[in-house]
Design an enzyme around this catalytic site. Sequence first.
Site, PDB file in Angstrom:
ATOM      1  CE1 TYR A  51      46.771  51.917  52.144  1.00 15.75           C
ATOM      2  CE2 TYR A  51      45.718  51.629  50.001  1.00 15.75           C
ATOM      3  CZ  TYR A  51      46.130  52.452  51.033  1.00 15.75           C
ATOM      4  OH  TYR A  51      45.897  53.803  50.963  1.00 15.75           O
ATOM      5  N   GLY A  58      46.906  55.384  53.133  1.00 18.92           N
ATOM      6  CA  GLY A  58      48.074  56.236  52.983  1.00 18.92           C
ATOM      7  C   GLY A  58      49.090  55.941  54.065  1.00 18.92           C
TER       8      GLY A  58
END
Length: 516
Positions: A51, A58
């Site tokens: 990530y 998000g």
Amino acid sequence: MISVGQDVLSLADFSNLVFNGKSVNLPQSALNKVDTNFKFLQQFSSNKLIYGINTGFGPMAQYKVSEDNLLQLQYNLIRSHSSGNGALLKPTLVKALMIARLNSMMQAFSGIHTDVVLLLQQLINKNVTPCIYEHGGVGASGDLVQLAHLGLVLIGEGEVLYNGGKYPTIQIYNQLGIKPLTIHVREGLAIINGTSAMTGIGMVNVIQAQKLLGWAAMLSAMTNEVVEAYDDHFSHELNIVKHHKGQNKIAAMLRNILTGSKMIRNRSDHLYQPDNIGHDVFEDKVQEYYSLRCVTQVLGPIYDTIANAETVLVNELNSVNDNPVIDHVNQNVFHGGNFHGDYVSLEMDKLKIAITKLSMLSERQLNYLMNDKLNKKFPPFLNLGVLGLNFGMQGMQFTATSTVAENQTLSFPMYVHSIPNNNDNQDIVSMGCNAALMTGRVIDNAFAVLSIQLMSLLQAVDYLECQTKLAPHTLNLYNKMRAIFPKFIQDQPKYKDLENVKNFLEVNEAAISFNS
């Protein structure tokens, strides 16, 4: 110099950096750990989905980012989230924010190049203040908006405050020979994904709240003194049977402040004498009003609240609040929510409620001094002039009352005011930065209220001409403050005097400090 990244950064260390001009030192051993952590991430992230390195952010994390755009992704994150609004944060708060972010990164779990921390060190030590706005962060994926404005300055964009002026960042960088940050892997996300805005502001709040409590104890003692109250309500014997640390700390502070006073009375010497029992109505008040008699019980919980806030905020200051956490020790990258600001948000709400109560106590003590029907000792509004023609402290009381009313409204908690956003990815948030900023406003208001109380006490002392009867601590305060705010009889505007007294209280500690 104070070392950052090697040992736990204490509240005293933080205060010295923010308020006393101490410089930041980054030990080489700590920098080596940051470098080791960065190199681990470079190696570990190859051919893995992580990530914020090769994904969007998000709810956009479901989209992979191509190899060619990985560095641009980090710049895009900083620029897109530089969306703040409202007033600029005061330079003191920005410095606090920067120290908090630097200390978190120096824990060596952020996967950043050492360029980031070295640049932050330069800006802090050279007093270059990034322009960061109050409004924007919701305090869950960290203080994204406030920290994005920090990131914008780190990459050489945006604006900074320097030597009293506002300038394009790159202009000051060129002037000082500072090189803007170049993104290496995930510096954009590492800069903005943390609780450092709310933590830095919260630490300043704790420091100022400790000063406030010291002054509240001092002025409560002085108020009891000028009205010749009895001493048993702050006695060791009365308070020790209530098993709260704060209450007993406050009682000890009051005893210390009033040592040597010739005005505080002993109940045994006055009310326990046989000739008193023959009266049906006692002219002398048997017990004082609660705002005088219950100081230890009111300020005690406030002491405990501030102490707990210090513990929580210092823990947060020395924590890793990134996502993901880059762990070179365990050779892994852990995804989670260390950026969530609930710890800070809850403590700030508790702190602002406590400080609001402190300001309410001050306002009630002030009202007692103002109201001749209550105190039966002073002229109305401590008017040293002609009653009816002059007004004394009457106008100042309005300011104190309205300021306390604002504090009461501001005390609504932010901690339970979550609003889902970010396409419901951030479906429960802390509003921690809002909580910290509102607490700062409550603290600022409380300093104003206490300043008005102090100004009134000075007038009370002059009306009684009791300087020689005051305790050494309160006499010393009287003398210092009269140099700032002289005795007045004729009516004159008081707003500048109020500001001068308030500035003194904000900068200085009472003779008996929070940690006494």
